[in-house]
Design a protein around this motif. Structure first.
Motif, short mmCIF file in Angstrom:
data_model
loop_
_atom_site.label_atom_id
_atom_site.label_comp_id
_atom_site.label_asym_id
_atom_site.label_seq_id
_atom_site.Cartn_x
_atom_site.Cartn_y
_atom_site.Cartn_z
N VAL A 59 4.04 -12.97 10.76
CA VAL A 59 2.12 -12.52 10.29
C VAL A 59 0.82 -13.14 11.83
N GLY A 60 1.31 -14.47 12.28
CA GLY A 60 0.22 -14.44 13.48
C GLY A 60 -0.08 -13.69 14.91
N LYS A 61 0.48 -12.73 14.42
CA LYS A 61 0.26 -11.80 15.58
C LYS A 61 0.69 -10.55 15.15
N CYS A 62 0.20 -10.62 13.83
CA CYS A 62 -0.57 -9.12 13.33
C CYS A 62 -2.01 -8.32 13.12
N SER A 63 -1.96 -7.55 13.46
CA SER A 63 -3.98 -7.54 13.39
C SER A 63 -3.86 -6.79 11.96
N GLY A 64 -5.17 -7.29 12.03
CA GLY A 64 -5.64 -7.25 10.46
C GLY A 64 -5.22 -6.55 9.56
N GLY A 65 -5.32 -5.09 10.13
CA GLY A 65 -4.56 -3.68 9.35
C GLY A 65 -3.30 -4.09 8.42
N GLN A 66 -2.84 -5.16 9.65
CA GLN A 66 -1.25 -4.84 9.82
C GLN A 66 -1.12 -5.70 8.91
N GLN A 67 -1.96 -7.20 8.82
CA GLN A 67 -1.58 -7.98 7.64
C GLN A 67 -1.90 -7.51 6.14
N GLN A 68 -3.11 -6.53 6.32
CA GLN A 68 -3.36 -5.43 4.96
C GLN A 68 -2.51 -5.31 4.63
N ARG A 69 -1.56 -4.62 5.02
CA ARG A 69 -0.64 -3.48 4.56
C ARG A 69 0.87 -4.95 4.27
N LEU A 70 0.69 -5.76 5.24
CA LEU A 70 1.45 -6.72 4.33
C LEU A 70 1.61 -7.26 2.82
N ARG A 71 -0.35 -7.56 3.04
CA ARG A 71 -0.30 -8.19 1.76
C ARG A 71 0.14 -6.98 0.44
N PHE A 72 0.27 -5.76 0.42
CA PHE A 72 0.29 -4.34 -0.31
C PHE A 72 1.86 -4.40 -0.70
N ALA A 73 2.75 -4.85 0.52
CA ALA A 73 3.51 -4.51 0.46
C ALA A 73 4.32 -5.88 -0.72
N MET A 74 3.86 -6.91 -0.92
CA MET A 74 4.17 -8.40 -1.45
C MET A 74 3.64 -7.66 -3.15
N ALA A 75 2.64 -7.21 -2.76
CA ALA A 75 1.89 -6.37 -4.04
C ALA A 75 3.14 -5.64 -4.53
N LEU A 76 3.77 -5.15 -3.79
CA LEU A 76 4.17 -3.74 -4.36
C LEU A 76 6.14 -4.24 -4.85
N LEU A 77 6.22 -5.09 -4.38
CA LEU A 77 7.42 -5.87 -4.86
C LEU A 77 7.83 -5.80 -5.84
N PRO A 78 7.07 -6.61 -6.90
CA PRO A 78 7.47 -6.53 -8.30
C PRO A 78 8.17 -5.15 -9.12
N ASP A 79 6.59 -4.23 -8.01
CA ASP A 79 6.98 -2.75 -8.94
C ASP A 79 5.90 -3.06 -9.55
N PRO A 80 4.62 -3.10 -9.90
CA PRO A 80 3.85 -3.16 -11.24
C PRO A 80 3.83 -2.12 -11.59
N ALA A 133 13.43 -4.16 1.79
CA ALA A 133 13.05 -2.82 2.92
C ALA A 133 12.76 -1.67 2.50
N ALA A 134 12.24 -2.04 0.56
CA ALA A 134 11.94 -0.91 0.15
C ALA A 134 10.28 -0.74 -0.06
N ALA A 135 9.75 -2.08 -0.39
CA ALA A 135 8.19 -2.46 -0.24
C ALA A 135 7.66 -1.98 1.37
N LEU A 136 8.66 -2.85 2.27
CA LEU A 136 8.13 -2.36 4.06
C LEU A 136 8.96 -1.16 3.90
N GLU A 137 8.82 -0.28 4.20
CA GLU A 137 8.92 0.71 4.63
C GLU A 137 7.94 1.64 2.82
N ARG A 138 7.86 1.25 2.65
CA ARG A 138 6.58 1.96 0.93
C ARG A 138 4.91 1.67 1.87
N ALA A 139 5.25 0.16 2.38
CA ALA A 139 3.31 0.05 2.52
C ALA A 139 3.41 0.14 4.61
N GLY A 140 4.82 0.50 5.32
CA GLY A 140 4.54 1.17 6.22
C GLY A 140 4.86 0.59 7.48
#
Lengths: 255, 310
Positions: B141-162, B125-132
């Motif tokens: 995912v197949g129904k998301c725009s390119g920008g939304q998909q990129q923010r999803l990648r961002f949320a995944m990248a944030l998840l381990p709190d790197p 939830a925290a990662a989804l929130e922070r990625a907006g």
């Protein structure tokens, strides 16, 4: 700010298996091909009143067709389970997973388990339909046949993985579906091999579906050369597993 | 000519370096994609890896992430081999394209990442929130725009709190609004002290979001410094002033001047040390209406990455 420990088992976890199964079941094509089609084929080809009355081993011909369709369903299910890697490689998902602690071996283990789980579901669906549609055989034979159809389908999980690594295509099952149908005919799954003429019957023994079918039907028919069938299954499993391993190593090598 | 502006300041920080590339070379057959890169990045820096296509940015990123191995030289992330740093969640990345499965929902994709990193449900939830993208968690995912998909990648990248986040051409294919939103999310995140490295060929992105710009050309670093320093390195600055009787002076003798142009009473003096030129003009001459201009980053970029720059 950091994780201090690596996940155990290389990232292999029930949580991942649960999510992956959910995704697979969301794919209508997978559900139709692996769960609905084999049961439909059984109803179409195995439930005439003549088949219900005619005996085959310890049961009736309907039971014989039931086992063949269970094997076919398990094959389709395990192949598509293994072939998921192809779709995931095409989508770049495998690369994404390399940015996680998931070890390649754990990924493959998850794929094999998923293949076997949907294989089991497919076998159960066909058998339940069969129980209500006039298949008749002793309970022991029923259980034995179902378990063998499922267990022997491991060879196709290996086949699916091998093809999944070999063919980087999003629609790999559109290629593998017809291939499995041809192999099923060639291996005497749809039509008994001895009805195909002696040349075909001999060739059939060397094809990968033959051994699975013979073994799965054995608790019902008690006929056929069991050891030849075991050898067939073992040899093809080894061959497909080796192929999958070869492609897998190449795929995950850091260059 | 050496164009390194501040790599020494980058190495003087105390403690563990976030990135330590030492003589990294990467060859593919006869092609040398990365030709000896030394790069030290301290924790907390926001660094742009800027260069034209084919300069070796993505190859460098791949080596930082342990996706490929240097032919020679070493790459260390917080003192660790890259693959270990990835597995421990100290470094993560938003890759250029691909890497998503259409049949998963947004929330499931992030949840799977959480499962793999052994993080709790609350981290999803925290990662989804922070990625907006919290409000589209249930969308496939197949129904998301390119920008939304990129923010999803961002949320995944944030998840381990790197500690270190790498973005490889993160806004490719996004429209202007999507780019701005994406960068706002990144900038907000970086305020927490996360180290960020982004590869880009958008000059304005490097100029606007990076503390430090590393300009790469043909597998080598050709400039390294703040945006202002990189601009100055390529072109210097121009000091323009009005001086009565300008044509009577030999301006090339003024310290720091590399080229001089006189137009009536106006003189245009170019050089790397514009401060010295300005000081000279203000203290030793009657110059007035002083104006110092630097060329923009695009000029610097073109100058430094042009084929004949070396």
């Amino acid at each position: 700010m950091t994780t201090t420990a690596l996940p155990r088992l290389g990232g292999f976890s029930p949580g991942m298996i649960a999510l992956e199964l959910r995704r697979l079941m969301r794919n209508k094509r997978t559900v139709i091909f692996t769960l609905v089609m084999p049961a439909a084929f059984f109803l179409l080809f195995g439930t005439s009143s003549a088949y219900k009355d005619e005996r085959a081993g310890d049961g009736n011909v309907t039971a014989y067709v039931l086992i063949s369709m269970a094997v076919y369903g398990a094959m389709l299910a395990t192949t598509s389970g293994g072939a998921m890697v192809s779709i995931e490689r095409a989508a770049g998902w495998s690369r994404q997973l390399r940015l996680t602690p998931l070890k390649p071996a754990a990924y493959v283990a998850v794929k094999i388990i998923i293949a076997m789980v949907i294989g089991a579901v497919s076998v159960v669906v066909v058998n339940v339909v069969g129980a209500f549609a006039g298949a008749d055989m002793p309970v022991g034979a029923w259980i034995g046949c179902a378990l063998l159809s499922w267990a022997c389908a491991l060879v196709f999980a290996a086949f699916g993985l091998f093809m999944g690594y070999l063919l980087p295509s999003e629609n790999v099952m559109q290629i593998l579906g017809p291939v499995l149908a041809v192999l099923s005919f060639a291996g005497g799954l749809f039509v008994p091999a001895d009805q195909l003429g002696s040349t075909f019957a001999t060739i059939a023994k060397f094809t990968p579906v033959y051994g699975v079918g013979e073994l799965a039907r054995y608790p019902l028919t008690h006929s056929g050369d069991v050891w030849l069938a075991v050898l067939n299954v073992a040899a093809w499993t080894a061959l497909f597993a080796a192929g999958a391993m070869w492609r897998f190593r190449r795929d995950t090598a850091r260059v | 000519m050496t164009l390194t502006a501040s790599s020494d300041t980058a190495a003087t920080g105390t403690g563990q370096l976030a990135v330590d590339l030492d003589g990294v070379v990467k060859r593919f057959g006869t092609v040398t994609a990365v030709d000896g890169i030394d790069l030290r990045i301290r924790p907390g820096e926001v660094v742009a890896l800027l260069g034209p296509n084919g300069a070796g940015k993505t190859t460098t990123v791949d080596m930082l992430l342990g996706l490929s191995k240097p032919t020679s030289g070493t790459a260390k992330i917080y003192g660790l081999p890259p693959q270990d740093a990835v597995a421990l969640g100290r470094i993560s990345a938003v890759m250029q394209t691909g890497g998503l499965l259409k049949d998963y929902t947004v929330e499931e994709t992030v949840r799977l990442t959480a499962v793999l990193f052994g993080k709790p449900r609350s981290a999803v939830a925290a990662a989804l929130e922070r990625a907006g993208i919290a409000e589209i968690g249930g969308r496939l995912v197949g129904k998301c725009s390119g920008g939304q998909q990129q923010r999803l990648r961002f949320a995944m990248a944030l998840l381990p709190d790197p500690d270190l986040l790498i973005l490889d051409e993160p806004t490719t294919g996004m429209d202007v609004g999507g780019r701005r939103e994406f960068w706002d999310a990144i900038r907000q995140d970086a305020e927490g002290g996360r180290t960020v490295i982004f590869a880009t060929h958008y000059l304005e992105e490097a100029d606007a979001y990076a503390d430090r710009i590393v300009l790469v050309r043909r597998g080598k670093i050709v400039a390294d410094g703040t945006a202002a320093e990189v601009k100055a390195l390529a072109a210097g600055r121009t000091v323009r002033a009005t001086v009565a009787g300008a044509s009577l002076v030999d301006w090339s003798q003024v310290p720091g001047v590399e080229s001089a142009e006189v137009r009536g009473d106006t003189v245009l003096l170019s050089g790397r040390d514009s401060d010295a030129i300005a000081r000279h003009l203000l203290t030793r001459t009657e110059a007035r209406d002083l104006e110092i201009t630097s060329r923009n980053l695009e000029d610097a970029f073109l100058a430094l990455t042009a084929e004949d720059a070396a």
